[in-house]
Design a protein around this motif. Structure first.
Motif, short mmCIF file in Angstrom:
data_model
loop_
_atom_site.label_atom_id
_atom_site.label_comp_id
_atom_site.label_asym_id
_atom_site.label_seq_id
_atom_site.Cartn_x
_atom_site.Cartn_y
_atom_site.Cartn_z
N ASP A 38 0.84 -1.19 0.00
CA ASP A 38 0.00 0.00 0.00
C ASP A 38 0.88 1.24 0.00
N LEU A 39 0.28 2.37 -0.34
CA LEU A 39 1.01 3.64 -0.32
C LEU A 39 1.64 3.92 1.04
N ASP A 40 0.96 3.50 2.11
CA ASP A 40 1.47 3.78 3.46
C ASP A 40 2.76 3.04 3.77
N THR A 41 3.03 1.96 3.02
CA THR A 41 4.15 1.09 3.39
C THR A 41 5.26 1.06 2.36
N VAL A 42 5.32 2.05 1.48
CA VAL A 42 6.43 2.11 0.51
C VAL A 42 7.71 2.44 1.27
N PRO A 43 8.68 1.52 1.27
CA PRO A 43 9.89 1.76 2.07
C PRO A 43 10.97 2.53 1.30
N ALA A 44 11.92 3.07 2.05
CA ALA A 44 13.08 3.72 1.44
C ALA A 44 13.84 2.71 0.59
N GLY A 45 14.53 3.22 -0.45
CA GLY A 45 15.29 2.35 -1.34
C GLY A 45 14.46 1.73 -2.44
N SER A 46 13.29 2.33 -2.72
CA SER A 46 12.38 1.78 -3.72
C SER A 46 12.29 2.66 -4.96
N LEU A 47 12.00 2.01 -6.09
CA LEU A 47 11.61 2.69 -7.32
C LEU A 47 10.15 2.36 -7.56
N VAL A 48 9.30 3.38 -7.65
CA VAL A 48 7.87 3.18 -7.90
C VAL A 48 7.61 3.55 -9.36
N VAL A 49 7.03 2.63 -10.12
CA VAL A 49 7.00 2.76 -11.58
C VAL A 49 5.58 2.98 -12.10
N ALA A 50 5.43 4.02 -12.92
CA ALA A 50 4.22 4.24 -13.72
C ALA A 50 4.70 4.63 -15.12
N PHE A 51 3.77 4.88 -16.05
CA PHE A 51 4.18 5.02 -17.43
C PHE A 51 3.74 6.32 -18.09
N SER A 52 3.65 7.37 -17.30
CA SER A 52 3.45 8.70 -17.87
C SER A 52 4.00 9.72 -16.89
N ARG A 53 4.34 10.86 -17.41
CA ARG A 53 4.87 11.95 -16.59
C ARG A 53 3.87 12.36 -15.52
N LYS A 54 2.60 12.53 -15.93
CA LYS A 54 1.57 12.95 -14.97
C LYS A 54 1.38 11.93 -13.86
N ALA A 55 1.39 10.65 -14.22
CA ALA A 55 1.22 9.60 -13.21
C ALA A 55 2.39 9.60 -12.23
N VAL A 56 3.60 9.81 -12.74
CA VAL A 56 4.78 9.82 -11.87
C VAL A 56 4.73 10.98 -10.89
N LEU A 57 4.34 12.16 -11.37
CA LEU A 57 4.25 13.32 -10.47
C LEU A 57 3.20 13.10 -9.40
N ALA A 58 2.03 12.55 -9.79
CA ALA A 58 0.97 12.30 -8.81
C ALA A 58 1.39 11.22 -7.81
N LEU A 59 2.07 10.19 -8.30
CA LEU A 59 2.57 9.14 -7.40
C LEU A 59 3.56 9.70 -6.39
N ALA A 60 4.46 10.56 -6.85
CA ALA A 60 5.46 11.13 -5.94
C ALA A 60 4.79 11.91 -4.83
N ARG A 61 3.74 12.65 -5.17
CA ARG A 61 3.00 13.38 -4.13
C ARG A 61 2.40 12.41 -3.11
N ASP A 62 1.73 11.33 -3.60
CA ASP A 62 1.04 10.40 -2.71
C ASP A 62 2.02 9.61 -1.85
N VAL A 63 3.13 9.16 -2.47
CA VAL A 63 4.11 8.37 -1.71
C VAL A 63 4.70 9.21 -0.58
N ALA A 64 5.08 10.45 -0.89
CA ALA A 64 5.67 11.31 0.13
C ALA A 64 4.67 11.59 1.26
N ALA A 65 3.41 11.85 0.89
CA ALA A 65 2.41 12.18 1.90
C ALA A 65 2.02 10.99 2.75
N ARG A 66 1.91 9.82 2.14
CA ARG A 66 1.40 8.65 2.87
C ARG A 66 2.49 7.85 3.55
#
Length: 543
Positions: A189-217
């Protein structure tokens, strides 16, 4: 008897003229051939993270002269960095469309298109790109025509058939096993993404939104890496991850092409992408390239692959990702065998004396190539649709006629993504003294948005390639354009945090349910739910 209808006469004459051109091309058709056979040819084949490139570069360093050819500027630069750490100053140079560093050095690291056809040692990396429709001809040119004393070929195991066809009994195959175990880790889950990870999506917009959610959660320090970032900004993000300043990177499949990061874990947020025509599930070999980046020998001793759940509008197929883990680990084939290499004509092959002839002869070459290659079963003609489209575009704008064939061919085959750069260049060639348009918006760079800075960086990079190919043109010098790209990269790094914070997920305008950030309607309402693609005989960029 009534005279023939004039249009029919015209069409008949045109048909006869084209047939004559095709016949002349067929008679003059020749393949690249090696001036001398190599003393040794070794193929280093295996999955990701198996030491293939390391062994080949060690051989090149030991001999002290030759070429390292890679598909990406970042890979060529990485090879340059590794070799110059091992060798005395001045021994290694870098040659790409954007950079020239010590080009007279005994060892040159370059993009594949720029590799010379002769030398002491050739290390040809990512050799499975040989059937890539857009760029495979650059590998095919070297397999068919490169005259080096020693050749080292690096790539996926499914490239073996075409390599055996190219070199026959001379070929020695060294099979490499993955150096770091790769494990399936299930779902996170977003709450449990640990340090040392690469989180992968396939568009610029998805990557930016993911970065916001991962940092917040998850509360981890998060950065981004995607294709539109200029190399300077990419390297800065990578350095921050390597130093620990960033704990997680949200990335696109840009990491699937040889970028080495000490990531313990790759977490897939989605497993489908838009390929320029439709949104589709990734092929197994495409996913294997990405998930294989988990764990890196000497950097991260264990690799784990997971799928991320609970992200609005994004979904990864756990079964497909798990199969990709097996393929990246070497226990499952990632794709069908590669049996053919692609080649394309040189300007000399086309024999055009005028710009008008060149436009016609590109089409004629494609028509005759099948017959001309009939006796060479491991070679195929590369598609020339992009070249033909650029030539037609130049002709439509009245910019083809009046140019010499060499200039026109260089224009149509330049490694520049933006066709407007090519058209602008052609206008400048027609009007001596007309400078190229500036590389960046005229506004104060401190006011640029992320999109402004990305466009400025891309244009500066394209114009730098233009300035080197056509030094007679007025306009910024290559050094100024490189600086312009670096300035744009600096601005990108300044505005990225705010862009991440303001990024949003998509919401369907029809049913109001979450959808990918790059769409305004969900797949169901669009009627475009991804379907598994049919088997392909000529897959691209396999590992």
């Amino acid at each position: 008897m009534p005279s023939a209808d004039p249009p029919k006469v015209h069409r008949a004459a045109l048909h006869a003229e084209r047939a004559e051109v095709a016949q002349a091309l067929l008679a003059a058709f020749h393949l690249p051939t090696r001036a001398a056979e190599p003393e040794t040819v070794v193929a280093h084949l295996g999955p990701t993270n198996s030491g293939k490139s390391h062994d080949a570069l060690a051989f090149l360093a030991a001999h002290g002269a030759g070429t390292y050819a890679a598909p990406l500027r970042l890979l060529a630069r990485e090879g340059w960095e590794k070799l110059r750490r091992r060798l005395p100053d001045g021994q290694v140079g870098l040659l790409t469309g954007e950079e020239r560093i010590n080009p007279g050095a005994p060892i040159i690291c370059c993009t594949t298109e720029l590799a010379p056809l002769h030398g002491e040692v050739l290390v040809l990396d990512e050799v499975h790109w040989v059937d890539d429709p857009d760029r495979g001809w650059a590998w095919g040119r070297l397999l068919a025509g490169a005259a080096y004393r020693h050749i080292r070929l690096v790539g996926a195991t499914n490239a073996e058939p075409v390599l055996r066809a190219a070199y026959g009994e001379r070929l020695e195959v060294q099979r490499h096993a993955r150096l770091v175990e790769l494990h399936w880790g299930g779902t996170l889950d977003l709450d449990t993404v640990p340090a040392g990870s690469l989180v992968v999506a396939f568009s610029r917009k998805a990557v930016l939104a993911l970065a916001r959610d991962v940092a917040a959660r998850s509360g981890v320090r998060t950065g981004v890496l995607y294709g539109a970032l200029p190399p300077g900004a990419r390297l800065a993000q990578i350095d921050r991850f390597l130093s620990g300043e960033l704990e997680v990177l949200c990335v696109t499949d840009v990491i699937g092409h040889g970028i080495n990061l000490p990531a313990h874990r790759v977490i897939m947020a989605e497993s489908s992408k838009y390929d320029g025509q439709r949104r589709r599930p990734l092929h197994l070999w495409e996913l294997a390239q990405v998930v294989g980046r988990a764990g890196r020998f000497g950097l991260s001793e264990r690799g784990e692959v997971c799928v991320l759940r609970g992200v609005p509008g994004l979904e990864a197929n756990a079964s497909l990702v798990r199969q990709a883990v097996e393929a990246a680990g070497g226990s499952r084939a990632a794709g069908p065998a590669i049996a053919h290499a692609l080649i394309r004509p040189s300007l000399d092959d086309l024999g055009a004396e005028t710009a008008g002839e060149l436009v016609d002869r590109v089409a004629a070459w494609q028509a005759v190539s099948r017959d001309a290659l009939a006796g060479h079963p491991w070679l195929r003609a590369a598609p020339l649709e992009r070249v033909s489209a650029l030539l037609a575009d130049l002709d439509r704008h009245g910019l083809a006629r009046g140019l010499d064939p060499a200039s026109l061919w260089r224009l149509a085959t330049m490694p520049v993504d933006d066709p407007e750069v090519v058209l602008d260049l052609a206008r400048s060639l027609h009007s001596p003294g007309r400078p190229l348009r500036p590389a960046a918006p005229r506004r104060d760079p401190s006011t640029w948005s992320l999109e402004d800075a990305e466009r400025a960086a891309g244009r500066a990079r394209g114009l730098a390639a233009v300035a080197r190919s056509f030094p007679q043109l007025d306009g910024p010098a290559p050094s100024e354009l490189i600086q312009a790209e670096q300035d744009a990269a600096t601005r990108i790094l300044e505005v990225l945090p705010a862009a991440v914070t303001s990024a949003t997920h998509g919401r369907c305008t029809s049913c109001a349910k979450p959808c990918p950030p790059y769409q305004d309607r969900c797949d169901r309402c669009r009627g475009t739910r991804p379907r598994l693609p049919p088997p392909r005989r000529n897959n691209r960029r396999r590992r």
